[in-house]
Design an enzyme around this catalytic site. Structure first.
Site, PDB file in Angstrom:
ATOM      1  N   ARG A  18      -8.446  -7.310  29.354  1.00  0.00           N
ATOM      2  CA  ARG A  18      -8.216  -6.030  28.673  1.00  0.00           C
ATOM      3  C   ARG A  18      -8.828  -5.996  27.266  1.00  0.00           C
ATOM      4  O   ARG A  18      -9.496  -5.007  26.925  1.00  0.00           O
ATOM      5  CB  ARG A  18      -6.710  -5.725  28.623  1.00  0.00           C
ATOM      6  CG  ARG A  18      -6.135  -5.344  29.985  1.00  0.00           C
ATOM      7  CD  ARG A  18      -4.641  -5.101  29.918  1.00  0.00           C
ATOM      8  NE  ARG A  18      -3.925  -6.309  29.518  1.00  0.00           N
ATOM      9  CZ  ARG A  18      -2.636  -6.337  29.177  1.00  0.00           C
ATOM     10  NH1 ARG A  18      -1.939  -5.206  29.160  1.00  0.00           N
ATOM     11  NH2 ARG A  18      -2.066  -7.470  28.853  1.00  0.00           N
ATOM     12  N   ASN A  36      -2.996  -3.086  32.877  1.00  0.00           N
ATOM     13  CA  ASN A  36      -2.686  -3.998  33.983  1.00  0.00           C
ATOM     14  C   ASN A  36      -1.718  -3.315  34.932  1.00  0.00           C
ATOM     15  O   ASN A  36      -0.661  -2.830  34.510  1.00  0.00           O
ATOM     16  CB  ASN A  36      -2.014  -5.275  33.459  1.00  0.00           C
ATOM     17  CG  ASN A  36      -3.013  -6.322  33.027  1.00  0.00           C
ATOM     18  OD1 ASN A  36      -4.206  -6.185  33.273  1.00  0.00           O
ATOM     19  ND2 ASN A  36      -2.535  -7.367  32.387  1.00  0.00           N
TER      20      ASN A  36
END
Length: 768
Positions: A18, A36
């Site tokens: 990320r 996520n």
């Protein structure tokens, strides 16, 4: 303006994915979000078409070091007005996870620099990590991989760690095990009774001193405990072997870095690369001669198992240990599994004190819980390619990708070198090394691992495939505890289906399944098999076998290979002169009893096992009478072989009852003749290996000509023999075969569960 949505699958959580996406989006001036989820990492980006194209190219081509992208699903969506930046959203959980769990990863170079920098706040801190390294699978209880779903949930981050964790530009952004000396796990040292030792020095510095003084320590690591001692201290190594009841099996050695490894072993560039990889396995390498370490480390083989310090704890321990050595001494510690033989590796502090108190003098403990037992992986790169001897830490639970999607099934594996396998879509998750399912302790470990992997993968298998043998504990689990429909598959067909699956090969294939034993369809013990397998319609046919011989005493013959030699000699009708000459005089009555057992077929099952042939030859040459670990006779036989230009023995193929029989009795007779004539065991061993390779190639070529099949798979524990692995594959290639070998799993019984699962998926598809 355009807006695109990506769902990224693979190993993309807990690896800095990320923040990497965040930086890419910022670099190209894009807005949107990344999150996520149990479906994977969901990315929405918005911006000009050229910037989106650059973003997608970088997303696919430049993931973080530990990430592995298996699939990217792309959709066009409606642009959102007024969006001003790119944000990282909190994780969300959906019904079924499509995410790959990350294996544990060795300490990275950045963290190593911090640990060894006296000015850094993590100086000598043994639980340092970042998004590029550290524990993953062994501390994960649930997906998504967020701190609250790990064993780090009980450690609240201090302000500095929280700042790192929350900063997308920091290397520790969302590093779930992030910690420091102020807020993270801690260490302490105890005696064998669990009494804490008060130290003026740190527990690691005291541990180094105790090791240098010849003590044995139990050290809590990443996936369980190690038993450690000074690898150069012969008395300490001997005492460890005595206490652990491990008289001959090789012991692994850990060194601090690649520089120390180069001082101990002749490393190829590939071997150096594997040792320094994030997986950091034990690697069987050629030690320098004379080796400065104890000769008791690996008495049966010319190879030595070496690994690098792969956790900060090990790294700091070596910093203190090196300070106690002279310039000439090489820092090396035995690091072997913290268990008694045949038991699972110890996991928790209390468990270790209870189980290892009779072995270790001291215990180095910490308070970060291990949720999943996971032994060290073992590899060898001295054959035709890198090969697994044991697959666990650093590699599991990476899946084997199959050639197509399919239903979820469970393969329960064999009895020895057990693993199990769960499938999900086009992925087969083969468990870490479980070990031999011959006691309730390992069976408990086995059940615990099945439950945990089903939980984190969020899959419910619809069918279970077991081994054909009814008495295996893995078969008992399938039939009595799984609560699911059960089918059985013969052991050696599973071997060949496994090697086909690893290579994504579909169609007809010949297979050489070479191991010690597996219950055959006819009730005898198979192990030297030439098979025909077509995984499209599940054609499973035995087309050839080694000559079967009796095993007087059954399982006892495996532990006492002289019995197998006696079975060969009896089958040849040559008992009288040879037994008196080559076996101890005190066994005359026992020999007579063996003869009667064979003649009356009392506990003397027939076996065609290739491994049993190795055992018999090793016993007949006087290398071993009884064994202390599986395959010991074969290991010794390979070690002693000469490397000259020797001629092979005759190894003919006969045809009987529709099978091509490899005449191993004729081979054994020639070996026996040479032995009686006084030919050296080294030359006999080399001739034996040559003969087996040529005989197997001839056998396969005849079957290939008869069937028109030119693809052949090689599997079974005998393929751990480096001579056979190198020369058999080369010989088959020269005969125009396409040779399939194991790429992601060991060729021994650890691969059987994958073959079972592939078979189960076929059966489950037929029912739908």
């Amino acid at each position: 303006m355009r807006r695109k949505r990506y769902i990224v699958n693979g190993r993309v959580q807990g690896v800095g994915f990320r923040p990497s996406v965040y930086r890419m989006a910022a670099q190209h001036g894009l807005t949107g979000s990344v999150q996520n989820t149990s479906l994977g990492v969901v990315i929405e980006v918005q911006g000009k078409e050229e910037a989106l194209a650059w973003f997608e190219e970088e997303l696919r081509g430049n993931p973080p070091p530990l990430a592995e992208i298996t699939r990217i699903q792309t959709d066009e969506t409606t642009p959102e007005a007024g969006e001003s930046g790119f944000i990282i959203l909190e994780s969300s959980a959906l019904e079924q996870s499509q995410v790959l769990i990350s294996p544990d990863s060795a300490v990275c170079s950045d963290c190593t620099r911090e640990i060894l920098d006296p000015k850094d706040r993590r100086y000598l801190y043994p639980f340092t990590n970042c998004t590029n390294c550290g524990p993953r699978y062994t501390i994960t209880g649930l997906i998504p991989y967020d701190r609250q779903n790990t064993s780090m949930a009980c450690f609240e981050m201090c302000l500095q760690c929280r700042r790192e964790y929350s900063d997308p530009g920091d290397r520790r952004f969302h590093a779930q095990p992030n910690a420091c000396p102020q807020c993270g796990p801690g260490l302490w040292l105890t005696d064998a009774d669990g009494n804490r030792i008060s130290e003026h020095d740190s527990p690691l510095k005291k541990s180094a001193y105790l090791l240098k003084q010849g003590n044995i320590l139990a050290i809590k690591g990443l996936g369980g405990f190690h038993l450690a001692c000074d690898a150069a201290d012969q008395e300490a190594v001997r005492e460890l072997r005595r206490r652990k009841n491990r008289p001959h099996k090789p012991l692994a050695v850990m060194v601090p870095d690649i520089a120390a490894a180069v001082e101990l072993a002749e490393l190829s560039p590939l071997e150096a690369e594997i040792l320094q990889s994030p997986s950091s396995p034990i690697l069987a390498v050629k030690p320098i001669q004379p080796c400065p370490l104890s000769p008791e480390l690996a008495p049966d083989t010319d190879l030595l198992g070496i690994m690098l310090a792969y956790t900060p704890l090990h790294l700091v321990l070596f910093e203190h240990f090196k300070a106690l050595l002279t310039r000439q001494e090489i820092p090396a510690l035995v690091m072997t599994s913290g268990n008694m033989n045949s038991e699972p590796i110890s996991l928790g502090n209390r468990e270790a004190l209870g189980r290892l108190g009779q072995i270790a003098d001291y215990f180095l403990l910490h308070d970060r819980d291990i949720l999943v037992r996971c032994d060290d992986s073992v590899m060898c790169a001295r054959g035709p390619g890198p090969a697994y001897l044991r697959r666990a830490r650093g590699y599991t639970p990476q899946p084997v990708f199959l050639s197509r999607d399919g239903p979820s099934v469970l393969g329960t594996g064999p009895e020895l070198k057990n693993t199990f396998c769960l499938t999900r879509n086009d992925q087969a998750f083969v468990s870490q090394h479980i070990g031999d399912l011959q006691n309730l302790e390992n069976y408990g470990f086995y059940r615990e691992c099945i439950a945990h992997l089903q939980h984190v993968l969020q899959v419910n298998p619809e069918m279970v495939i077991s081994d054909l043998h009814p008495d295996y504990l893995s078969t008992r689990y399938a039939r009595q505890e799984s609560g699911l429909p059960v089918q059985a598959l013969q052991h050696h067909y599973a071997h060949i289906l496994s090697v086909m699956a690893e290579n994504c090969f579909e169609g007809p294939c010949l297979g050489l399944a070479l191991d010690g034993a597996g219950l055959g369809d006819d009730g005898t013990l198979w192990g030297g098999e030439l098979l025909l397998v077509d995984n499209r319609d599940m054609t499973l046919q035995r087309v050839g076998s080694f000559e079967p011989v009796p095993l007087p005493g059954g399982d006892l013959a495996v532990r006492e290979p002289w019995r197998i030699a006696a079975g060969f000699i009896h089958s040849l009708g040559m008992e009288h002169s040879v037994l008196a000459r080559d076996f101890e005089q005190g066994l005359t009555k026992e020999e007579m009893l063996l003869r009667q057992m064979i003649e009356k077929n009392i506990n003397s099952p027939l076996s065609s096992g290739c491994g049993r042939l190795f055992d018999a030859v090793a016993a007949m040459l006087g290398l071993v009478r009884s064994i202390s670990y599986e395959g010991q006779g074969a290991v010794l036989l390979e070690k002693i072989q000469s490397h000259g230009q020797e001629t092979a023995y005759e190894l003919p193929v006969h045809h009987r009852n529709g099978l091509g029989i490899l005449d191993t009795l004729t081979l054994f007779r020639q070996i026996l003749k040479d032995h009686i004539s006084g030919l050296s065991p080294a030359i006999i061993s080399r001739r034996f290996h040559l003969s087996l390779v040529r005989g197997l190639c001839l056998w396969a070529a005849q079957a290939g000509n008869a069937t028109g099949i030119r693809t052949i798979g090689l599997s079974g524990g005998v393929m751990h023999n480096l001579t056979l692995a190198r020369e058999l594959e080369a010989g088959l290639v020269r005969r125009s075969f396409n040779v399939l070998t194991h790429r992601f799993l060991p060729p021994g019984d650890a691969c059987v569960s994958l073959g079972q699962a592939v078979y189960g998926r076929h059966l489950a598809r037929l029912k739908t």
